[in-house]
Design an enzyme around this catalytic site. Structure first.
Site, PDB file in Angstrom:
ATOM      1  N   SER A   6      25.236  51.261  12.092  1.00 14.78           N
ATOM      2  CA  SER A   6      24.355  52.404  11.561  1.00 14.78           C
ATOM      3  C   SER A   6      23.140  52.367  12.614  1.00 14.78           C
ATOM      4  CB  SER A   6      24.149  52.287  10.193  1.00 14.78           C
ATOM      5  OG  SER A   6      22.952  53.053   9.924  1.00 14.78           O
ATOM      6  N   HIS A  31      27.429  55.406  13.617  1.00 12.76           N
ATOM      7  CA  HIS A  31      26.888  56.056  12.517  1.00 12.76           C
ATOM      8  C   HIS A  31      25.612  56.524  12.524  1.00 12.76           C
ATOM      9  CE1 HIS A  31      27.411  56.700   7.958  1.00 12.76           C
ATOM     10  NE2 HIS A  31      26.284  56.428   8.019  1.00 12.76           N
ATOM     11  N   ASP A  33      22.440  58.388  10.550  1.00 11.67           N
ATOM     12  CA  ASP A  33      21.760  58.493   9.206  1.00 11.67           C
ATOM     13  C   ASP A  33      20.568  59.674   9.397  1.00 11.67           C
ATOM     14  OD1 ASP A  33      23.020  56.906   7.160  1.00 11.67           O
ATOM     15  OD2 ASP A  33      22.152  55.294   8.239  1.00 11.67           O
ATOM     16  N   MET A  35      17.992  61.794   7.432  1.00  6.68           N
ATOM     17  CA  MET A  35      17.188  61.830   6.026  1.00  6.68           C
ATOM     18  C   MET A  35      16.173  62.923   6.298  1.00  6.68           C
ATOM     19  SD  MET A  35      17.440  57.735   5.195  1.00  6.68           S
ATOM     20  CE  MET A  35      18.644  56.693   5.372  1.00  6.68           C
ATOM     21  N   HIS A  64      25.768  61.335   9.282  1.00 10.69           N
ATOM     22  CA  HIS A  64      25.694  61.106   7.792  1.00 10.69           C
ATOM     23  C   HIS A  64      24.499  62.026   7.264  1.00 10.69           C
ATOM     24  CE1 HIS A  64      25.327  58.207   4.125  1.00 10.69           C
ATOM     25  NE2 HIS A  64      25.768  59.521   3.814  1.00 10.69           N
ATOM     26  N   MET A  66      22.019  63.107   4.744  1.00 13.31           N
ATOM     27  CA  MET A  66      21.418  62.728   3.571  1.00 13.31           C
ATOM     28  C   MET A  66      20.337  63.620   3.382  1.00 13.31           C
ATOM     29  SD  MET A  66      21.744  58.456   3.240  1.00 13.31           S
ATOM     30  CE  MET A  66      21.717  58.195   5.088  1.00 13.31           C
ATOM     31  N   MET A 134      29.115  54.964  -1.170  1.00 14.76           N
ATOM     32  CA  MET A 134      27.825  54.447  -0.875  1.00 14.76           C
ATOM     33  C   MET A 134      27.947  53.046  -1.631  1.00 14.76           C
ATOM     34  SD  MET A 134      26.166  56.065   1.498  1.00 14.76           S
ATOM     35  CE  MET A 134      24.644  55.232   1.330  1.00 14.76           C
ATOM     36  N   ASP A 170      29.201  52.115   2.908  1.00 17.53           N
ATOM     37  CA  ASP A 170      27.817  52.161   3.553  1.00 17.53           C
ATOM     38  C   ASP A 170      26.950  51.591   2.694  1.00 17.53           C
ATOM     39  OD1 ASP A 170      25.809  52.465   4.977  1.00 17.53           O
ATOM     40  OD2 ASP A 170      25.884  54.577   4.963  1.00 17.53           O
TER      41      ASP A 170
END
Length: 210
Positions: A6, A31, A33, A35, A64, A66, A134, A170
């Site tokens: 990540s 990966h 993330d 956000m 991913h 979020m 998660m 994760d």
């Protein structure tokens, strides 16, 4: 066992070098993330960053999301080079439709927060390529693994048995809990701090795979 570093935990002042390093060290996916400061407290990166790092590696990107209302934004990440788009059950009111829309463009994953029950994805299992459990509350890197999630992972493995779905976890992953996660049936480990805070990326990834 597949391993996806990540990049949330990478050194962003040399992000390209970090990605090349984990690729050379044996990573299977990257990966990413994303956000938005609403669905989770933190704010990270947008599609422009994904597009800029796409040319650095041929490894698949699991983006991913979020973020709130991912249906409004997922396409920009597809266009930026995502191979998987993973969205949260909790972030949309139209998950079934959203999964169908993403599937038209790339592979699709669905993520569940620690307190979200597995029954929330039962009716879409025939549509998804990846199920992400998660094992910390999303929003920050470096959190401690929630041990009780091992039981949830085992139940998830039973639920998807016979289906072509990657089971991923994760949050707080390290070489110790990776042993239990493998026994529970996990196919893909997402690891940030454990890899990027280590002195030897290759050794860290190798330990997770073993």
């Amino acid at each position: 066992m597949l391993v996806a570093p990540s990049i949330l935990s990478a050194d962003f002042s040399k992000l390209g070098e970090e990605i090349k390093s984990v690729e050379k060290a044996g990573a299977d996916l990257i990966h990413i993330d994303v956000m938005d400061g609403n669905f989770v407290p933190n704010i990270t990166i947008g599609a422009c960053v994904v597009k800029s790092i796409r040319k650095i590696t041929h490894l698949p990107f699991d983006v991913h999301l979020m973020i709130e209302k991912p249906e409004k934004h997922f396409l920009s990440f597809v266009e930026a080079g995502a191979d998987y788009i993973t969205v949260h059950v909790e972030a949309t009111k139209t998950l079934y439709r959203l999964v169908d829309e993403i599937k038209k463009h790339c592979k699709v994953g669905v993520a569940l927060n620690p307190a979200t029950p597995l029954c929330s994805v039962e009716n879409i299992l025939d549509k998804i390529d990846l199920l992400l459990i998660m094992t910390v509350e999303p929003g920050y890197g470096g959190q401690r693994f929630i041990d009780s999630m091992i039981g949830k992972v085992k139940k998830a493995k039973e639920m998807i048995k016979g289906k072509d779905i990657l089971l991923a976890v994760d949050g707080g992953v390290n070489d110790e809990n990776a042993v239990e996660l493998k026994k529970a049936g996990v196919d893909l480990l997402v690891a940030g701090s454990y890899i990027f805070k280590s002195d030897d990326y290759e050794n860290a990834i190798k330990k997770l795979k073993i």
